[in-house]
Motif scaffolding. Structure first.
Motif, PDB file in Angstrom:
ATOM      1  N   LYS A 206       0.750  -1.109  -0.033  1.00  0.00           N
ATOM      2  CA  LYS A 206       0.020  -0.209  -0.126  1.00  0.00           C
ATOM      3  C   LYS A 206       0.896   1.369  -0.097  1.00  0.00           C
ATOM      4  CE  LYS A 206      -3.905   2.081   2.279  1.00  0.00           C
ATOM      5  NZ  LYS A 206      -4.708   2.112   3.416  1.00  0.00           N
ATOM      6  N   PHE A 207       0.698   2.218  -0.984  1.00  0.00           N
ATOM      7  CA  PHE A 207       1.416   3.449  -1.013  1.00  0.00           C
ATOM      8  C   PHE A 207       1.107   4.287  -0.137  1.00  0.00           C
ATOM      9  CE2 PHE A 207       2.497   1.403  -5.130  1.00  0.00           C
ATOM     10  CZ  PHE A 207       3.855   1.365  -5.072  1.00  0.00           C
ATOM     11  N   GLN A 208       2.167   4.956   0.590  1.00  0.00           N
ATOM     12  CA  GLN A 208       1.942   6.029   1.492  1.00  0.00           C
ATOM     13  C   GLN A 208       2.474   7.446   1.008  1.00  0.00           C
ATOM     14  OE1 GLN A 208       0.463   5.172   4.757  1.00  0.00           O
ATOM     15  NE2 GLN A 208       0.280   3.386   3.340  1.00  0.00           N
ATOM     16  N   ASN A 209       1.996   8.528   1.595  1.00  0.00           N
ATOM     17  CA  ASN A 209       2.658   9.921   0.911  1.00  0.00           C
ATOM     18  C   ASN A 209       3.801  10.266   1.834  1.00  0.00           C
ATOM     19  OD1 ASN A 209       0.571  10.167  -1.043  1.00  0.00           O
ATOM     20  ND2 ASN A 209      -0.956  10.862   0.630  1.00  0.00           N
ATOM     21  N   ASP A 210       3.956   9.409   2.899  1.00  0.00           N
ATOM     22  CA  ASP A 210       4.969   9.900   3.668  1.00  0.00           C
ATOM     23  C   ASP A 210       6.259   8.837   3.749  1.00  0.00           C
ATOM     24  OD1 ASP A 210       6.416  10.730   5.986  1.00  0.00           O
ATOM     25  OD2 ASP A 210       5.261  10.384   7.444  1.00  0.00           O
ATOM     26  N   PRO A 211       7.372   9.409   3.210  1.00  0.00           N
ATOM     27  CA  PRO A 211       8.398   8.439   3.138  1.00  0.00           C
ATOM     28  C   PRO A 211       8.773   7.924   4.409  1.00  0.00           C
ATOM     29  CG  PRO A 211       9.313  10.777   2.648  1.00  0.00           C
ATOM     30  CD  PRO A 211       7.708  10.831   2.841  1.00  0.00           C
TER      31      PRO A 211
ATOM     32  N   ARG B 213       3.999  -1.787   2.908  1.00  0.00           N
ATOM     33  CA  ARG B 213       3.953  -0.402   2.570  1.00  0.00           C
ATOM     34  C   ARG B 213       5.167   0.111   1.821  1.00  0.00           C
ATOM     35  NH1 ARG B 213      -0.075  -1.569   4.698  1.00  0.00           N
ATOM     36  NH2 ARG B 213      -1.432  -0.689   6.219  1.00  0.00           N
TER      37      ARG B 213
ATOM     38  N   TYR C 136       6.743   3.823  -0.674  1.00  0.00           N
ATOM     39  CA  TYR C 136       6.620   5.183  -0.883  1.00  0.00           C
ATOM     40  C   TYR C 136       7.248   5.412  -2.301  1.00  0.00           C
ATOM     41  CZ  TYR C 136       7.887  10.251  -1.128  1.00  0.00           C
ATOM     42  OH  TYR C 136       8.005  11.502  -1.630  1.00  0.00           O
ATOM     43  N   LYS C 137       6.190   6.436  -3.130  1.00  0.00           N
ATOM     44  CA  LYS C 137       6.819   7.014  -4.324  1.00  0.00           C
ATOM     45  C   LYS C 137       6.214   8.435  -4.509  1.00  0.00           C
ATOM     46  CE  LYS C 137       3.776   4.819  -7.808  1.00  0.00           C
ATOM     47  NZ  LYS C 137       3.985   3.798  -9.061  1.00  0.00           N
ATOM     48  N   SER C 138       6.984   9.233  -5.154  1.00  0.00           N
ATOM     49  CA  SER C 138       6.121  10.439  -5.304  1.00  0.00           C
ATOM     50  C   SER C 138       5.740  10.310  -6.802  1.00  0.00           C
ATOM     51  CB  SER C 138       7.382  11.576  -5.504  1.00  0.00           C
ATOM     52  OG  SER C 138       6.744  12.712  -5.867  1.00  0.00           O
ATOM     53  N   MET C 139       4.278  10.478  -6.808  1.00  0.00           N
ATOM     54  CA  MET C 139       3.554  10.163  -8.110  1.00  0.00           C
ATOM     55  C   MET C 139       3.967  11.384  -9.036  1.00  0.00           C
ATOM     56  SD  MET C 139       2.318   7.427  -8.944  1.00  0.00           S
ATOM     57  CE  MET C 139       1.235   7.883 -10.159  1.00  0.00           C
TER      58      MET C 139
ATOM     59  N   GLU D  72       6.580  13.103  -9.100  1.00  0.00           N
ATOM     60  CA  GLU D  72       7.755  12.911  -9.741  1.00  0.00           C
ATOM     61  C   GLU D  72       7.875  12.000 -10.673  1.00  0.00           C
ATOM     62  OE1 GLU D  72      11.235  10.448  -7.795  1.00  0.00           O
ATOM     63  OE2 GLU D  72      11.468  12.582  -7.306  1.00  0.00           O
TER      64      GLU D  72
END
Length: 173
Positions: A68-73, A114, A116-119, A121
């Protein structure tokens, strides 16, 4: 055994240029972006490997599944880093070459499922690759070397040989 090797061959192919879908057509669709000549290469520095995984085009690559992707690295501070490298292939006078290459980081913590990736970016890097830009300066040297070796060895190395010095220099160790 032959099924497995044929599946391996299918997944390790770059999408080669197709005809312009808008040739001779005015109206709807003009100005839209075509991803037909873009492929995604996964760089796994943890396992010393690089491979084409077209699932990344829809956030369904091998490294993106079952997390599950999170917005917080900070959520994945113990995770492993991977790179999704957006590679655009163009056809030049002497044949196809790697025209645009842009790497985007992804951090995955399998233990807690979990990632993280910056969509924004990733989208920016896809666009830069499509426009023929080389953006790998933010990648670590080991990952750049894995990418360089993969591209240089891909199908006999002809596309690498046809590529610009800018790409070769950007991936030089």
């Amino acid at each position: 055994m032959s099924d497995q090797s044929s599946n391996q061959k299918k997944t390790n192919q770059f999408t080669i240029i197709k005809d312009d879908p808008n040739d001779g057509h005015d109206g709807y669709g003009i100005g839209s972006i075509s991803l037909e000549n873009m492929s995604s290469v996964i760089i796994d520095p943890n396992e010393d490997r690089a491979f084409v995984d077209m699932g990344a085009m829809h956030a369904r690559s091998e490294v993106e599944r079952r997390v599950k992707f999170q917005n917080d690295p900070d959520v994945v501070k113990d995770g492993k880093s991977y790179w999704i490298v957006w590679v655009t292939v163009e056809k030049g006078e002497i044949g196809p070459y790697f025209a645009g290459v842009a790497g985007s980081e992804i951090v995955v913590d399998r233990k807690i499922k979990r990632a993280y990736k910056s969509m924004p970016e990733h989208v920016k890097h896809m666009e830069k690759s499509l426009k023929g830009n080389i953006m790998v300066e933010h990648m670590d040297n080991h990952s750049k070397q894995l990418l360089r070796d993969f591209l240089a060895d891909f199908e006999g190395g002809d596309m690498w040989k046809n590529s610009t010095d800018e790409l070769k220099n950007a991936l030089a160790a």
